[in-house]
Design a protein around this motif. Structure first.
Motif, PDB file in Angstrom:
ATOM      1  N   ASN A  80       5.629 -20.736   4.910  1.00  0.00           N
ATOM      2  CA  ASN A  80       4.787 -20.575   5.863  1.00  0.00           C
ATOM      3  C   ASN A  80       5.299 -19.639   7.068  1.00  0.00           C
ATOM      4  OD1 ASN A  80       2.669 -21.900   4.817  1.00  0.00           O
ATOM      5  ND2 ASN A  80       1.826 -22.615   6.714  1.00  0.00           N
ATOM      6  N   LYS A  81       6.771 -20.180   7.376  1.00  0.00           N
ATOM      7  CA  LYS A  81       7.472 -19.520   8.287  1.00  0.00           C
ATOM      8  C   LYS A  81       7.890 -18.004   7.765  1.00  0.00           C
ATOM      9  CE  LYS A  81       9.289 -23.849   9.950  1.00  0.00           C
ATOM     10  NZ  LYS A  81      10.418 -25.005  10.122  1.00  0.00           N
ATOM     11  N   ALA A  82       8.016 -17.926   6.718  1.00  0.00           N
ATOM     12  CA  ALA A  82       8.290 -16.278   6.097  1.00  0.00           C
ATOM     13  C   ALA A  82       7.318 -15.281   6.776  1.00  0.00           C
ATOM     14  CB  ALA A  82       8.566 -16.725   4.719  1.00  0.00           C
ATOM     15  N   ILE A  83       6.275 -15.791   6.829  1.00  0.00           N
ATOM     16  CA  ILE A  83       4.944 -14.812   7.224  1.00  0.00           C
ATOM     17  C   ILE A  83       4.818 -15.006   8.881  1.00  0.00           C
ATOM     18  CG2 ILE A  83       4.360 -14.507   4.961  1.00  0.00           C
ATOM     19  CD1 ILE A  83       1.916 -16.426   5.788  1.00  0.00           C
ATOM     20  N   ILE A  84       5.107 -16.119   9.583  1.00  0.00           N
ATOM     21  CA  ILE A  84       4.762 -16.104  10.647  1.00  0.00           C
ATOM     22  C   ILE A  84       5.469 -15.200  11.494  1.00  0.00           C
ATOM     23  CG2 ILE A  84       5.219 -17.792  12.455  1.00  0.00           C
ATOM     24  CD1 ILE A  84       5.061 -20.019  10.953  1.00  0.00           C
ATOM     25  N   GLY A  85       4.679 -14.556  12.525  1.00  0.00           N
ATOM     26  CA  GLY A  85       5.151 -13.495  13.414  1.00  0.00           C
ATOM     27  C   GLY A  85       4.094 -12.367  13.806  1.00  0.00           C
ATOM     28  N   LYS A  86       4.276 -11.425  14.445  1.00  0.00           N
ATOM     29  CA  LYS A  86       3.497 -10.114  14.581  1.00  0.00           C
ATOM     30  C   LYS A  86       4.047  -9.189  13.707  1.00  0.00           C
ATOM     31  CE  LYS A  86       2.490 -11.630  19.391  1.00  0.00           C
ATOM     32  NZ  LYS A  86       2.547 -11.245  20.872  1.00  0.00           N
ATOM     33  N   TRP A  87       3.036  -8.482  13.153  1.00  0.00           N
ATOM     34  CA  TRP A  87       3.104  -7.522  12.074  1.00  0.00           C
ATOM     35  C   TRP A  87       2.213  -6.254  12.468  1.00  0.00           C
ATOM     36  CZ3 TRP A  87       6.529  -8.784   8.289  1.00  0.00           C
ATOM     37  CH2 TRP A  87       6.952  -9.933   8.294  1.00  0.00           C
ATOM     38  N   ASN A  88       2.689  -5.069  12.462  1.00  0.00           N
ATOM     39  CA  ASN A  88       2.172  -3.662  12.444  1.00  0.00           C
ATOM     40  C   ASN A  88       1.896  -2.885  11.101  1.00  0.00           C
ATOM     41  OD1 ASN A  88       2.374  -3.639  15.393  1.00  0.00           O
ATOM     42  ND2 ASN A  88       3.997  -2.864  15.278  1.00  0.00           N
ATOM     43  N   TRP A  89       0.477  -2.518  11.162  1.00  0.00           N
ATOM     44  CA  TRP A  89       0.186  -2.069   9.820  1.00  0.00           C
ATOM     45  C   TRP A  89       0.843  -0.537   9.539  1.00  0.00           C
ATOM     46  CZ3 TRP A  89      -3.880   1.952   9.637  1.00  0.00           C
ATOM     47  CH2 TRP A  89      -4.449   1.999   8.354  1.00  0.00           C
ATOM     48  N   VAL A  90       1.443  -0.436   8.257  1.00  0.00           N
ATOM     49  CA  VAL A  90       1.975   0.704   7.794  1.00  0.00           C
ATOM     50  C   VAL A  90       1.020   1.476   7.008  1.00  0.00           C
ATOM     51  CG1 VAL A  90       3.700   1.684   6.701  1.00  0.00           C
ATOM     52  CG2 VAL A  90       4.160  -0.194   7.946  1.00  0.00           C
ATOM     53  N   GLU A  91       0.349   0.875   6.131  1.00  0.00           N
ATOM     54  CA  GLU A  91      -0.585   1.760   5.127  1.00  0.00           C
ATOM     55  C   GLU A  91      -1.344   0.666   4.313  1.00  0.00           C
ATOM     56  OE1 GLU A  91       1.991   4.218   2.665  1.00  0.00           O
ATOM     57  OE2 GLU A  91       1.750   2.778   1.035  1.00  0.00           O
ATOM     58  N   SER A  92      -2.420   1.213   3.757  1.00  0.00           N
ATOM     59  CA  SER A  92      -3.370   0.377   2.823  1.00  0.00           C
ATOM     60  C   SER A  92      -3.448   1.338   1.466  1.00  0.00           C
ATOM     61  CB  SER A  92      -4.568  -0.022   3.417  1.00  0.00           C
ATOM     62  OG  SER A  92      -4.550  -1.086   4.314  1.00  0.00           O
ATOM     63  N   SER A  93      -3.511   0.949   0.411  1.00  0.00           N
ATOM     64  CA  SER A  93      -3.667   2.033  -0.842  1.00  0.00           C
ATOM     65  C   SER A  93      -4.486   1.106  -1.727  1.00  0.00           C
ATOM     66  CB  SER A  93      -2.483   2.503  -1.316  1.00  0.00           C
ATOM     67  OG  SER A  93      -1.562   1.289  -1.761  1.00  0.00           O
ATOM     68  N   GLY A  94      -5.513   1.839  -2.409  1.00  0.00           N
ATOM     69  CA  GLY A  94      -6.324   1.207  -3.647  1.00  0.00           C
ATOM     70  C   GLY A  94      -7.634   1.488  -3.440  1.00  0.00           C
ATOM     71  N   GLY A  95      -8.545   0.474  -3.668  1.00  0.00           N
ATOM     72  CA  GLY A  95     -10.111   0.830  -3.472  1.00  0.00           C
ATOM     73  C   GLY A  95     -10.448   1.725  -4.697  1.00  0.00           C
ATOM     74  N   ILE A  96     -11.616   1.754  -5.044  1.00  0.00           N
ATOM     75  CA  ILE A  96     -12.121   2.350  -6.438  1.00  0.00           C
ATOM     76  C   ILE A  96     -11.436   4.052  -6.383  1.00  0.00           C
ATOM     77  CG2 ILE A  96     -14.318   3.418  -7.335  1.00  0.00           C
ATOM     78  CD1 ILE A  96     -15.496   1.005  -6.014  1.00  0.00           C
ATOM     79  N   ALA A  97     -11.351   4.482  -5.156  1.00  0.00           N
ATOM     80  CA  ALA A  97     -10.988   5.931  -5.097  1.00  0.00           C
ATOM     81  C   ALA A  97      -9.247   6.130  -5.293  1.00  0.00           C
ATOM     82  CB  ALA A  97     -11.586   6.866  -4.037  1.00  0.00           C
TER      83      ALA A  97
END
Length: 129
Positions: free
Chosen positions: A26-43
């Protein structure tokens, strides 16, 4: 007879263990994170803050995930982390949200990758704030 009883107790204890992972995961993901990119979806597209004009931040505590878009809270959910079978194959660490949606995740140094556990969904990349 006593040995059999002890053996049964040990086996029962082992089989009744939860699949929840340790607090250190749990501690490994705790914190504040800024989005860089998302990829995928049908297209199979890739979106970024530059291409969308939006900034997305995650705030992850011991019990809650909050998502902000352009500084406005748009999503909040309690969660747990479990090891489970991924739709992408094999056993992975999963974030299970209160609405039963799931994301597998990988944390490396200052990067968090969240993969939606559904077909034609997205791989979301974040960097530590």
């Amino acid at each position: 007879m006593r040995k059999i009883t002890c053996l049964l107790l040990v086996l029962f204890s082992i089989s009744s263990c939860s699949t929840d992972t340790s607090d250190s995961e749990n501690k490994a993901i705790i914190g504040k994170w800024n989005w860089v990119e998302s990829s995928g979806g049908i297209a199979g597209i890739t979106t970024t803050p530059e291409s969308t004009g939006k900034s997305i931040q995650l705030e992850i505590s011991n019990t809650t995930v909050k998502r902000y878009t352009d500084g406005v809270l748009v999503y909040e959910s309690s969660y747990s982390i479990q090891n489970g079978n991924s739709i992408f194959g094999g056993e992975k660490k999963l974030i299970i949200y209160e609405n039963d949606s799931k994301q597998s995740f990988v944390r490396t140094d200052s990067q968090l990758m969240l993969n939606d556990e559904c077909y034609d969904c997205y791989l979301n990349k974040y960097i530590k704030k």
